[in-house]
Motif scaffolding. Structure first.
Motif, short mmCIF file in Angstrom:
data_model
loop_
_atom_site.label_atom_id
_atom_site.label_comp_id
_atom_site.label_asym_id
_atom_site.label_seq_id
_atom_site.Cartn_x
_atom_site.Cartn_y
_atom_site.Cartn_z
N ARG A 131 14.00 63.26 29.77
CA ARG A 131 13.22 62.05 30.18
C ARG A 131 14.07 60.93 28.99
O ARG A 131 13.87 60.92 27.87
CB ARG A 131 12.21 61.67 30.53
CG ARG A 131 11.09 61.90 28.66
CD ARG A 131 9.94 61.91 28.26
NE ARG A 131 9.42 61.70 26.82
CZ ARG A 131 7.61 61.18 27.27
NH1 ARG A 131 7.41 60.89 27.31
NH2 ARG A 131 7.18 61.17 25.90
N VAL A 133 12.47 56.71 28.92
CA VAL A 133 11.27 55.80 29.49
C VAL A 133 12.04 54.64 29.55
O VAL A 133 12.52 53.91 29.02
CB VAL A 133 10.04 55.62 28.54
CG1 VAL A 133 8.98 54.82 28.13
CG2 VAL A 133 9.94 57.54 27.79
N ARG A 177 18.18 54.84 36.22
CA ARG A 177 18.18 55.47 37.00
C ARG A 177 20.00 56.73 37.27
O ARG A 177 19.64 57.64 37.51
CB ARG A 177 17.29 55.64 38.61
CG ARG A 177 16.28 55.63 38.21
CD ARG A 177 15.26 55.65 39.87
NE ARG A 177 14.16 55.21 38.93
CZ ARG A 177 12.74 56.04 38.63
NH1 ARG A 177 13.20 57.50 39.27
NH2 ARG A 177 12.25 55.64 38.69
N ALA A 205 20.90 58.73 33.98
CA ALA A 205 19.99 60.14 34.27
C ALA A 205 20.96 61.08 35.29
O ALA A 205 20.77 61.83 34.63
CB ALA A 205 18.47 59.32 34.24
N SER A 252 22.30 63.88 33.47
CA SER A 252 22.13 65.13 34.20
C SER A 252 23.63 66.60 34.29
O SER A 252 23.10 67.25 33.68
CB SER A 252 21.49 65.46 35.15
OG SER A 252 19.78 64.71 34.77
N VAL A 305 17.61 65.33 33.73
CA VAL A 305 17.27 64.03 32.53
C VAL A 305 16.23 63.39 34.39
O VAL A 305 17.07 62.55 34.59
CB VAL A 305 18.29 62.96 32.23
CG1 VAL A 305 17.67 62.02 32.06
CG2 VAL A 305 19.11 63.97 31.54
N VAL A 306 15.00 63.22 33.58
CA VAL A 306 13.79 62.31 34.31
C VAL A 306 13.91 60.57 33.76
O VAL A 306 13.42 60.73 32.18
CB VAL A 306 12.83 63.51 34.49
CG1 VAL A 306 11.21 62.49 35.29
CG2 VAL A 306 12.83 64.78 35.04
N GLU A 315 10.84 58.12 33.66
CA GLU A 315 9.62 57.78 33.57
C GLU A 315 9.50 56.51 33.55
O GLU A 315 9.50 55.19 32.33
CB GLU A 315 9.09 58.24 32.55
CG GLU A 315 7.50 58.35 32.08
CD GLU A 315 6.54 58.93 30.94
OE1 GLU A 315 5.52 58.38 30.53
OE2 GLU A 315 7.43 60.33 30.33
N TYR A 355 15.20 64.08 22.88
CA TYR A 355 14.78 65.05 24.43
C TYR A 355 14.00 63.39 25.18
O TYR A 355 13.58 63.55 26.19
CB TYR A 355 13.91 66.20 24.36
CG TYR A 355 14.29 67.09 24.30
CD1 TYR A 355 15.10 68.48 25.14
CD2 TYR A 355 14.47 67.95 23.43
CE1 TYR A 355 16.08 68.87 25.17
CE2 TYR A 355 15.47 68.74 22.88
CZ TYR A 355 15.75 69.63 23.86
OH TYR A 355 16.59 70.19 23.82
N THR A 356 13.76 62.29 24.07
CA THR A 356 13.09 61.51 24.85
C THR A 356 13.93 60.23 24.39
O THR A 356 14.32 59.62 23.52
CB THR A 356 11.53 61.10 24.25
OG1 THR A 356 11.03 62.54 24.42
CG2 THR A 356 11.00 59.78 25.45
#
Length: 332
Positions: A40, A42, A56, A59, A63, A70-71, A73, A95-96
């Motif tokens: 993710r 942030v 975005r 991300a 991915s 990959v999200v 948030e 992962y963050t």
């Protein structure tokens, strides 16, 4: 700003040399299989802004490069501090990630004084997502003519009376205006607003004379004649406005202050993991599809300089700490 995109680089700084505290064999095995689950990013601001847009796009590209979703948030609040603190305290496993710029990595610490995290020590930068020029806008209704010389003349003639707006005390738009006033030897009145829209409304109506804002926001108003863009707060002119000088070119050497956006991980992220992410980000930001999106959003590459990413970030911290101190800015 350079037209050659800055590739994300990882130096030998201690943040990326941290040894995992878990059992070495298990930790190495986990790193070797990284990533094996979704990641993710942030964004510590509301959706729709340039940070969110570039995050975005990155991300989506990551991915594909990493083989895992990959999200993005959005965790807005307190000028970016809510989401940034969450990432600072997240597990340093890669992962963050955090997408953010000088509002957190240069301004937050000197502005707020006491935070529950340390923007300088708690993150390692994977690389740059891009940047966007801030521009100087003046009001045709507040000045005898909407030009940079007219603004300077009016402010010198009436010290402490000509007003400039910002999107909030201690914001990048506020501190950029303070840098301009200092360079020009002017004493102006700061009128802070809660965000750009109300500041723009009062600029259009002539309640204030000047405002710094993002090029993408300002350009339609300039084209409609509601405001006038009289300078670009970068070293080079904007492609969209080839006839408008950069403020450095106009004689204000400290006004090369683009709003840049980087991708960060918690400081103790293992070096192999951070390098994997950094390499993938370099590939994504070099893709033509990513560059096309940047051009469409009036974004641009960030000129890091020959001395590298760490030195760039150190200069940014020093610049904005001094700007906060000299302006006397306080959080809204």
């Amino acid at each position: 700003m350079s037209l050659e995109i800055a590739m994300p680089l990882l130096s030998s700084r201690r943040a990326l040399l941290a040894t995992p505290l878990a059992a070495p064999g298990i930790a190495l095995a986990q790193q070797a299989g990284f990533p094996n689950r979704p990641l993710r990013v942030v964004v510590p601001f509301a959706p729709g802004g340039i940070t969110d847009i570039l995050a975005r796009a990155a991300a989506e590209g990551l991915s594909g490069k990493l083989g895992q979703p990959v999200v993005v948030e959005n965790r807005a609040g307190a000028g970016g501090n809510v989401g940034s603190e969450a990432v600072a305290k997240a597990a340093p496993d890669g992962y963050t990630m955090l997408a953010v710029g000088p509002a957190v990595m240069g301004i937050a610490k000197p502005l707020y004084g006491r935070l529950n995290y340390d923007p300088d020590a708690d993150f390692a930068c994977l690389g740059m997502l891009g940047g966007q020029a801030n521009v100087m806008l003046v009001s045709p209704r507040a000045l005898p003519e909407p030009t940079l010389p007219a603004l300077v003349t009016a402010a010198r003639a009436k010290p402490g009376e000509v007003a400039f707006a910002s999107s909030g005390s201690g914001s990048l738009t506020h501190l950029t205006a303070e840098l301009f006033a200092k360079d020009a030897g002017l004493r102006m009145v700061h009128v802070p607003y809660r965000g750009s829209p109300p500041a723009l409304a009062d600029l259009i109506s002539g309640q204030v004379a000047m405002l710094f804002d993002a090029l993408t926001t300002a350009l339609p108003l300039h084209q409609a004649g509601q405001v006038r863009i009289v300078g670009i707060a970068t070293r080079e002119r904007a492609v969209e406005l080839p006839d408008v000088p950069s403020l450095v070119e106009a004689g204000f050497p400290n006004l090369d202050v683009p709003n840049w956006f980087g991708l960060f991980v918690p400081a103790a992220t293992p070096t192999p993991v951070a390098q994997r992410l950094s390499s993938a980000l370099a590939e994504v930001t070099a893709m033509e599809s990513y560059r096309a999106l940047m051009r469409a959003r009036s974004a641009m590459p960030v000129a890091i300089g020959d001395d590298g990413l760490d030195a760039f970030l150190a200069r940014e911290r020093s610049r904005w700490a001094e700007a906060v101190r000299s302006s006397g800015a306080r959080p809204d």
